[in-house]
Design a protein around this motif. Structure first.
Motif, PDB file in Angstrom:
ATOM      1  N   ILE A 125       4.079  -1.487   4.202  1.00 17.22           N
ATOM      2  CA  ILE A 125       2.657  -2.128   4.671  1.00 17.22           C
ATOM      3  C   ILE A 125       2.157  -3.059   3.309  1.00 17.22           C
ATOM      4  N   TYR A 126       1.869  -4.267   3.600  1.00 19.63           N
ATOM      5  CA  TYR A 126       1.423  -5.285   2.564  1.00 19.63           C
ATOM      6  C   TYR A 126       0.300  -5.716   2.874  1.00 19.63           C
ATOM      7  N   VAL A 127      -0.822  -5.865   2.108  1.00 19.19           N
ATOM      8  CA  VAL A 127      -1.936  -6.649   2.373  1.00 19.19           C
ATOM      9  C   VAL A 127      -2.128  -8.028   1.347  1.00 19.19           C
ATOM     10  N   THR A 128      -2.724  -8.921   2.088  1.00 22.56           N
ATOM     11  CA  THR A 128      -2.795 -10.334   1.511  1.00 22.56           C
ATOM     12  C   THR A 128      -4.112 -10.168   0.510  1.00 22.56           C
ATOM     13  N   THR A 129      -3.506 -10.614  -0.709  1.00 20.96           N
ATOM     14  CA  THR A 129      -4.353 -10.614  -1.946  1.00 20.96           C
ATOM     15  C   THR A 129      -5.900 -11.415  -1.629  1.00 20.96           C
ATOM     16  N   GLU A 130      -6.879 -11.365  -2.402  1.00 16.45           N
ATOM     17  CA  GLU A 130      -8.000 -12.241  -2.248  1.00 16.45           C
ATOM     18  C   GLU A 130      -7.826 -13.518  -2.827  1.00 16.45           C
ATOM     19  N   ASP A 131      -6.787 -13.749  -3.927  1.00 13.10           N
ATOM     20  CA  ASP A 131      -6.452 -15.008  -4.364  1.00 13.10           C
ATOM     21  C   ASP A 131      -5.740 -15.849  -3.304  1.00 13.10           C
ATOM     22  N   ARG A 132      -4.888 -15.116  -2.624  1.00 11.48           N
ATOM     23  CA  ARG A 132      -4.074 -15.732  -1.650  1.00 11.48           C
ATOM     24  C   ARG A 132      -4.850 -16.092  -0.333  1.00 11.48           C
ATOM     25  N   MET A 133      -5.968 -15.356  -0.005  1.00 10.03           N
ATOM     26  CA  MET A 133      -6.763 -15.628   1.298  1.00 10.03           C
ATOM     27  C   MET A 133      -7.512 -16.861   0.543  1.00 10.03           C
ATOM     28  N   ASN A 134      -8.008 -17.220  -0.473  1.00  8.16           N
ATOM     29  CA  ASN A 134      -8.515 -18.319  -0.929  1.00  8.16           C
ATOM     30  C   ASN A 134      -7.790 -19.538  -1.154  1.00  8.16           C
ATOM     31  N   TYR A 135      -6.703 -19.417  -1.450  1.00  6.54           N
ATOM     32  CA  TYR A 135      -5.540 -20.382  -1.545  1.00  6.54           C
ATOM     33  C   TYR A 135      -5.143 -21.006  -0.153  1.00  6.54           C
ATOM     34  N   CYS A 136      -5.296 -20.029   1.037  1.00  5.09           N
ATOM     35  CA  CYS A 136      -4.916 -20.561   2.289  1.00  5.09           C
ATOM     36  C   CYS A 136      -6.144 -21.449   2.862  1.00  5.09           C
ATOM     37  N   ASP A 137      -7.464 -21.037   2.345  1.00  3.63           N
ATOM     38  CA  ASP A 137      -8.592 -21.682   2.853  1.00  3.63           C
ATOM     39  C   ASP A 137      -8.480 -22.923   2.198  1.00  3.63           C
ATOM     40  N   MET A 138      -7.913 -23.130   0.869  1.00  2.89           N
ATOM     41  CA  MET A 138      -7.991 -24.091   0.177  1.00  2.89           C
ATOM     42  C   MET A 138      -6.975 -25.408   0.816  1.00  2.89           C
TER      43      MET A 138
ATOM     44  N   ILE B  57       0.972  -1.262  -0.089  1.00  3.26           N
ATOM     45  CA  ILE B  57      -0.015   0.139   0.041  1.00  3.26           C
ATOM     46  C   ILE B  57       1.047   1.221   0.207  1.00  3.26           C
ATOM     47  N   PRO B  58       0.604   2.229  -0.905  1.00  2.00           N
ATOM     48  CA  PRO B  58      -0.365   2.292  -1.950  1.00  2.00           C
ATOM     49  C   PRO B  58       0.091   1.665  -3.361  1.00  2.00           C
ATOM     50  N   LYS B  59       1.341   1.437  -3.678  1.00  2.00           N
ATOM     51  CA  LYS B  59       2.047   1.134  -4.961  1.00  2.00           C
ATOM     52  C   LYS B  59       1.533  -0.041  -5.590  1.00  2.00           C
ATOM     53  N   GLN B  60       0.873  -1.108  -4.818  1.00  2.00           N
ATOM     54  CA  GLN B  60       0.392  -2.241  -5.235  1.00  2.00           C
ATOM     55  C   GLN B  60       1.678  -3.186  -5.938  1.00  2.00           C
ATOM     56  N   GLU B  61       2.900  -3.142  -5.262  1.00  2.00           N
ATOM     57  CA  GLU B  61       3.874  -3.823  -5.638  1.00  2.00           C
ATOM     58  C   GLU B  61       4.087  -5.206  -4.730  1.00  2.00           C
ATOM     59  N   PRO B  62       4.473  -6.244  -5.596  1.00  2.00           N
ATOM     60  CA  PRO B  62       4.584  -7.486  -4.899  1.00  2.00           C
ATOM     61  C   PRO B  62       5.555  -7.609  -3.751  1.00  2.00           C
ATOM     62  N   LEU B  63       5.554  -8.256  -2.781  1.00  2.00           N
ATOM     63  CA  LEU B  63       6.340  -8.424  -1.539  1.00  2.00           C
ATOM     64  C   LEU B  63       7.778  -9.204  -2.282  1.00  2.00           C
ATOM     65  N   LYS B  64       8.965  -8.578  -1.864  1.00  2.00           N
ATOM     66  CA  LYS B  64      10.276  -9.133  -2.017  1.00  2.00           C
ATOM     67  C   LYS B  64      11.107  -9.287  -0.703  1.00  2.00           C
ATOM     68  N   LEU B  65      10.992 -10.306  -0.053  1.00  2.00           N
ATOM     69  CA  LEU B  65      11.855 -10.536   0.994  1.00  2.00           C
ATOM     70  C   LEU B  65      11.955 -12.097   1.141  1.00  2.00           C
ATOM     71  N   HIS B  66      13.421 -12.389   1.501  1.00  2.00           N
ATOM     72  CA  HIS B  66      13.643 -13.907   1.428  1.00  2.00           C
ATOM     73  C   HIS B  66      14.719 -14.079   2.681  1.00  2.00           C
ATOM     74  N   CYS B  67      14.810 -15.107   3.123  1.00  2.00           N
ATOM     75  CA  CYS B  67      15.813 -15.278   4.117  1.00  2.00           C
ATOM     76  C   CYS B  67      16.102 -16.763   4.467  1.00  2.00           C
ATOM     77  N   GLU B  68      17.366 -16.839   4.791  1.00  2.00           N
ATOM     78  CA  GLU B  68      18.128 -18.369   4.947  1.00  2.00           C
ATOM     79  C   GLU B  68      17.465 -18.792   6.192  1.00  2.00           C
ATOM     80  N   LEU B  69      17.332 -18.059   7.271  1.00  2.00           N
ATOM     81  CA  LEU B  69      16.506 -18.716   8.485  1.00  2.00           C
ATOM     82  C   LEU B  69      15.728 -17.503   8.942  1.00  2.00           C
ATOM     83  N   CYS B  70      14.630 -18.050   9.364  1.00  2.00           N
ATOM     84  CA  CYS B  70      13.414 -17.237   9.908  1.00  2.00           C
ATOM     85  C   CYS B  70      12.970 -17.631  11.475  1.00  2.00           C
TER      86      CYS B  70
END
Length: 317
Positions: free
Chosen positions: A196-209, A78-91
Motif C-alpha cells: 500500500i502506497y499513498v500519494t504525497t502532499e507534494d505530488r498532489m500539488n504537482y497534479c493540481d499544477m 505504509i508504514p515504512k515510507q519507502e518510495p514506489l519502485k515499479l516500471h513496465c515496458e507496457l501498461c
C-alpha cells in the motif's frame, strides 16, 4: 618554454596526486548530477513549457527517455515510507466504464506485463471483458472504505497488487487525524504483506499544477475535483514506456450520434449512463469531476507519448 601540450603532459606525469584529485572531482560532479536528475520531484525535470504565446497556452508533457527502476518519490509505502519502485515496458490501463462490457478484451489485456485498474473495479465475473490479473490499482480516498468491505479479497495472502491511494491532506495526514490514512495504516497492520502506497502532499500539488497549466483553470477556484483517471495517467507516464488504455471515451464521444449507451461503471448495471454522468459532472458549479475536460488533455498527451486507446479507439487529427 612549454607549449600547452607539454604543460598538460608534465602536469599528469609529474603530479600524480593532482591527477587523482581531478579524476575524483569529475566522478563526484557526475554522480551529483545523476542523483539530482533522477530523484528530484521538481516538475521541470518532467515537463517542458513551450514559450511562444505564453507559458500556459502551450504547456505540454515532453517525451522523456525511458528510465527503468527509478524510485517514484511522490508515492510512499505504509508504514515504512519507502518510495514506489515499479516500471513496465507496457501498461494496460483498464477503465471502469461500461464500455468494457461485451468487448471480449480480457485475453488481450492479460497478455500485458502490467495491468492497472482503478478504485474497487472487480475482475471476478467480468474476466472475459476485463481480464484476470491486476498489477497496480490506483484508488481514490473515497473508495478506500469500499476496498475495506472486502479486505481479504483486495489485501489478502497471495495478492501481489500494488495499491496507490490519492487524496487531500485532510484525509491523508499522518498525525492521527487523517481518517483515510488511519484506515490504510490499520489495513497494513492486518495484512502486513499488502503493498500500500499513498500519494504525497507534494505530488498532489504537482497534479493540481498540471491541471492549471493544461486548462488555464485553478482546480480549487473552478470547483473541480480531479478524477482517479487523471492521477492514474500521470503516474503511468512516469512509470510505463508504452500505455494502452481500454474502455475510455474521448471528449467528443457524448456529442456523437449513434453512441453506445452504457452504465457509468461496468460492474453497476442499472446506474446512470456514462454520458449523463459526464455531463452532470462537467456542468456542476462545484465538486464535479471534469471528465470531458480531462479527456481533451489526454488526447493532447497521446500525441507526445506512447499512448493508445482501445474499445473505443480514438482518432487524432
Amino acid at each position: 618554454m612549454y607549449n600547452i601540450e607539454s604543460l598538460v603532459t608534465s602536469t599528469f606525469l609529474f603530479h600524480p596526486q593532482r591527477k587523482l584529485l581531478i579524476a575524483t572531482s569529475l566522478i563526484v560532479a557526475v554522480s551529483l548530477f545523476v542523483v539530482v536528475a533522477n530523484y528530484s520531484e521538481k516538475p521541470y525535470f518532467r515537463l517542458q513549457p513551450m514559450f511562444r504565446q505564453g507559458f500556459s497556452s502551450h504547456w505540454m508533457f515532453s517525451k522523456q527517455p525511458y528510465k527503468g527502476f527509478k524510485p517514484h518519490l511522490g508515492y510512499v509505502s505504509i508504514p515504512k515510507q519507502e518510495p514506489l519502485k515499479l516500471h513496465c515496458e507496457l501498461c494496460s490501463i483498464v477503465s471502469s466504464s461500461g464500455q468494457m462490457l461485451g468487448q471480449a478484451a480480457g485475453v488481450q489485456i492479460d497478455r500485458s506485463p502490467c495491468i492497472w485498474r482503478m478504485n474497487n473495479a472487480p475482475t471476478s465475473g467480468f474476466e472475459h471483458d476485463v481480464g484476470h490479473r491486476t498489477t497496480l490499482r490506483v484508488v481514490s480516498h473515497t473508495s478506500v472504505p469500499l476496498l475495506l468491505q472486502k479486505p481479504h479479497y483486495f489485501f489478502g495472502q497471495g495478492n501481489n497488487t500494488v495499491y496507490v491511494v490519492w487524496g487531500p491532506l485532510r484525509n491523508m495526514r499522518k498525525d492521527g487525524k487523517g481518517i483515510v490514512y488511519n484506515m490504510l495504516r490499520q489495513a497494513a497492520v492486518n495484512y502486513p504483506q499488502a503493498r500500500i502506497y499513498v500519494t504525497t502532499e507534494d505530488r498532489m500539488n504537482y497534479c493540481d499544477m498540471i491541471f492549471k497549466k493544461e486548462t488555464g483553470k485553478d482546480r480549487i477556484q473552478s470547483g473541480s475535483y480531479l478524477s482517479t483517471g487523471w492521477f492514474t495517467l500521470i503516474l503511468a507516464m512516469d512509470m510505463c514506456k508504452e500505455i494502452h488504455i481500454y474502455g475510455m471515451i474521448n471528449d467528443t464521444y457524448c456529442k456523437t450520434e449513434g453512441i453506445r449507451k452504457v452504465p457509468y461503471h461496468y460492474y453497476e448495471p442499472g446506474s446512470r449512463d456514462e454520458c449523463s454522468e459526464y455531463m452532470l459532472h462537467e456542468s456542476a458549479p462545484y465538486g464535479g469531476h471534469r471528465f470531458i475536460t480531462e479527456k481533451a488533455v489526454f488526447a493532447k498527451w497521446a500525441k507526445t507519448h506512447e499512448i493508445k486507446f482501445f474499445n473505443p479507439s480514438w482518432q487524432f487529427s
